[in-house]
Design a protein around this motif. Structure first.
Motif, short mmCIF file in Angstrom:
data_model
loop_
_atom_site.label_atom_id
_atom_site.label_comp_id
_atom_site.label_asym_id
_atom_site.label_seq_id
_atom_site.Cartn_x
_atom_site.Cartn_y
_atom_site.Cartn_z
N GLU A 63 0.89 -1.28 -0.03
CA GLU A 63 0.09 0.17 0.11
C GLU A 63 0.73 1.32 0.00
O GLU A 63 0.32 2.53 0.23
CB GLU A 63 -0.88 0.00 1.27
N PHE A 64 2.11 1.21 -0.26
CA PHE A 64 2.95 2.11 -0.17
C PHE A 64 2.81 3.03 -1.45
O PHE A 64 2.87 3.01 -2.44
CB PHE A 64 4.45 1.51 -0.39
N PHE A 65 2.01 4.37 -0.90
CA PHE A 65 1.42 5.14 -2.10
C PHE A 65 2.51 5.60 -3.08
O PHE A 65 2.06 5.56 -4.49
CB PHE A 65 0.90 6.57 -1.44
N LEU A 66 3.53 5.99 -2.81
CA LEU A 66 4.63 6.52 -3.78
C LEU A 66 4.97 5.52 -4.56
O LEU A 66 5.55 5.73 -5.78
CB LEU A 66 5.51 7.51 -3.11
N ILE A 67 5.17 4.44 -4.00
CA ILE A 67 5.95 3.32 -4.80
C ILE A 67 4.64 2.92 -6.02
O ILE A 67 4.85 2.61 -7.22
CB ILE A 67 6.08 2.14 -3.86
N ASN A 68 3.73 2.67 -5.51
CA ASN A 68 2.57 2.30 -6.61
C ASN A 68 2.44 3.72 -7.59
O ASN A 68 2.37 3.10 -8.78
CB ASN A 68 1.01 2.32 -5.90
N CYS A 69 2.61 4.69 -7.29
CA CYS A 69 2.67 5.81 -8.04
C CYS A 69 3.77 5.85 -9.23
O CYS A 69 3.64 6.03 -10.23
CB CYS A 69 2.68 7.15 -7.55
N MET A 70 5.02 5.53 -8.74
CA MET A 70 6.12 5.65 -9.12
C MET A 70 6.08 4.41 -10.35
O MET A 70 6.54 4.63 -11.63
CB MET A 70 7.47 5.33 -8.51
N LEU A 71 6.01 3.14 -9.72
CA LEU A 71 5.90 1.91 -10.71
C LEU A 71 4.69 1.93 -11.77
O LEU A 71 5.13 1.87 -12.91
CB LEU A 71 5.67 0.59 -9.81
N GLY A 72 3.77 2.69 -11.12
CA GLY A 72 2.69 2.86 -12.40
C GLY A 72 2.80 3.72 -13.58
O GLY A 72 2.77 3.48 -14.65
N VAL A 138 12.95 14.57 -5.95
CA VAL A 138 13.40 13.97 -7.31
C VAL A 138 12.59 13.09 -7.85
O VAL A 138 12.67 12.86 -9.30
CB VAL A 138 14.92 13.30 -7.23
N HIS A 139 11.92 12.55 -7.21
CA HIS A 139 10.71 11.64 -7.63
C HIS A 139 9.77 12.42 -8.74
O HIS A 139 9.64 12.05 -9.93
CB HIS A 139 9.80 11.03 -6.62
N ALA A 140 9.46 13.65 -8.29
CA ALA A 140 8.63 14.27 -9.14
C ALA A 140 9.30 15.05 -10.31
O ALA A 140 8.98 14.91 -11.39
CB ALA A 140 7.91 15.54 -8.41
#
Length: 463
Positions: A63-72, A138-140
């Motif tokens: 459920e790690f929000f940012l990981i799901n966003c990044m991988l998606g 840096v993710h963004a």
């Protein structure tokens, strides 16, 4: 900020920890966060297997929000929104309410949702807005870089980078050299070649193995320097980029230099060693490099043997996926280079199938690009394959200032200009060809290939 630094604050359904950007995130365990940080650092440095790091983090906290966003978002670079893994990531973030998210997380969730809905420009706005609040995210920043380049919006990327750079400290921020390398690329793409060279060189003085800085310099050599300087630079510094994630793309730049000076044997050896081996249906960026290079060789009549075969098989599997119209254009190149014969007939049928599929693409932003530019360019490539060169010119000449909407870099989009020029030559429209080459000479004043083509066409007119 050390990647292992963390807060033990508890908030909402999971813990709130601090990532390597110094920003709070929801995460259930320090181990998952450490893997996220590792993936981010690998993504920024372009060394290592960042996808593997992100996936391992997700295994520890699905459920790690940012990981799901990044991988998606990373998967959307080469997959359609209907891909099962993309849907899986989207399902997780769709269950979130605004109250469950920190402000930075909401920007990323909204960006991923926009991207998955076909609105990549909207996703870029979310990342851009996030950077206004969190300029060291840096993710963004890296997702914004990818998105703007895919849209051909490098002026917007340069402006975003210009607003971010003052927040980064050369002395205390260990990722500063890599952020500066992105800025160098944005400067190059907007014609500020000298500034780009200065920024990329400064980045490399701090970290000699910065693939993004080397990549930015490769573009500067392509656009504003002597081709032989580019060959010397990339070959002498190969140890600093040959193991990078984008090594095949830097090899592609080296191959373009060899192409400019007619070193075809060396070019094909480099292609076989560093580009062809990475071509798989899952590696669309490698497919782009391969098709673009082989098509340029096709336009000037260089025999590449059976090198198209592997590329074509990968491209066939991707027809109808429509990740981006720019990708579809490259898929089309693989289908339309074939000489006359029964095999060519079958491939032209596939080409027509691709065009029909594009026409039924839908109503997203990229669908509009497909209708405005993508479909006509694909039709021009079909005409080129059928040696209907006047038709190619009639399609591409009026479109040449709209090609930027397909996305990619200046060097990547140049393949369409090459196609137009050689169609003009093959249809004996020599004055048009010379006019187009003269335009190129003004923007690539030290490019050997452009200069040689100018002299060749000039002689055709004089004779």
């Amino acid at each position: 900020m050390d990647a292992s630094t963390a807060y033990s604050v508890q908030e909402g359904p999971s813990g709130v920890l601090q990532d390597c950007c110094g920003i709070l995130v929801h995460c259930k365990s320090q181990d998952a966060l450490d893997l996220y940080n590792q993936g981010l650092l690998e993504y920024v440095r372009y060394y290592g297997n960042y996808m593997n790091s992100f996936e391992k983090a997700l295994e520890l906290d699905n459920e790690f929000f940012l990981i799901n966003c990044m991988l998606g978002c990373l998967r959307l670079l080469s997959k359609s929104p209907n891909d099962p893994l993309v849907i899986q990531h989207l399902t997780v973030v769709n269950q979130l309410t605004p109250e469950q998210m920190l402000p930075r997380e909401k920007f990323h969730v909204d960006a991923f949702k926009s991207y998955a809905a076909g609105d990549l420009p909207g996703a870029c706005v979310h990342w851009e807005t996030c950077l206004m609040e969190y300029p060291k995210d840096v993710h963004a920043l890296w997702n914004l870089y990818k998105g703007r380049v895919m849209l051909g919006q490098c002026q917007q990327l340069r402006d975003s980078m210009s607003s971010v750079m003052p927040h980064w400290n050369k002395t205390s921020d260990h990722l500063y050299p890599f952020v500066l390398a992105l800025y160098a690329f944005a400067l190059e793409e907007t014609g500020r070649f000298q500034d780009a060279q200065v920024a990329a060189t400064e980045s490399l003085e701090m970290v000699s193995h910065s693939p993004f800085a080397i990549h930015a310099l490769a573009h500067v050599f392509e656009e504003d320097k002597d081709t032989n300087e580019g060959i010397k630079y990339l070959t002498s510094n190969k140890s600093n980029w040959e193991d990078a994630v984008n090594s095949n793309h830097i090899s592609w730049h080296l191959c373009l230099y060899y192409l400019d000076v007619d070193h075809f044997d060396v070019l094909l050896k480099e292609y076989d060693s560093n580009i062809a081996r990475k071509v798989t249906p899952d590696n669309l960026l490698a497919i782009l490099d391969a098709t673009s290079l082989l098509w340029r060789l096709h336009c000037i009549g260089v025999d590449v043997g059976d090198r198209w075969d592997k590329v074509q098989e990968c491209c066939k599997a991707l027809i109808g996926t429509h990740v981006l119209p720019w990708y579809d254009v490259h898929l089309m190149m693989s289908l339309t280079h074939t000489p006359a014969g029964s095999e060519a007939t079958a491939k032209f049928l596939l080409a027509e199938q691709l065009i029909k599929s594009l026409q039924q693409y839908g109503e997203s932003n990229q669908c509009k690009v497909a209708n405005m530019v993508g479909i006509p360019v694909c039709q021009a490539l079909v005409a080129y394959g059928k040696q209907q060169f006047e038709e190619v010119v009639s399609i591409l000449y009026p479109l040449r200032y709209n090609i930027v909407h397909l996305g990619g870099s200046r060097a990547q989009r140049y393949v369409i200009v090459v196609t137009l020029i050689h169609a003009a030559i093959n249809s004996r429209q020599f004055k048009l060809a010379l006019s187009l080459i003269t335009e190129l000479k003004a923007t690539k004043p030290r490019n050997h290939g452009v200069a040689a083509l100018f002299e060749k066409v000039k002689q055709m007119i004089d004779s």
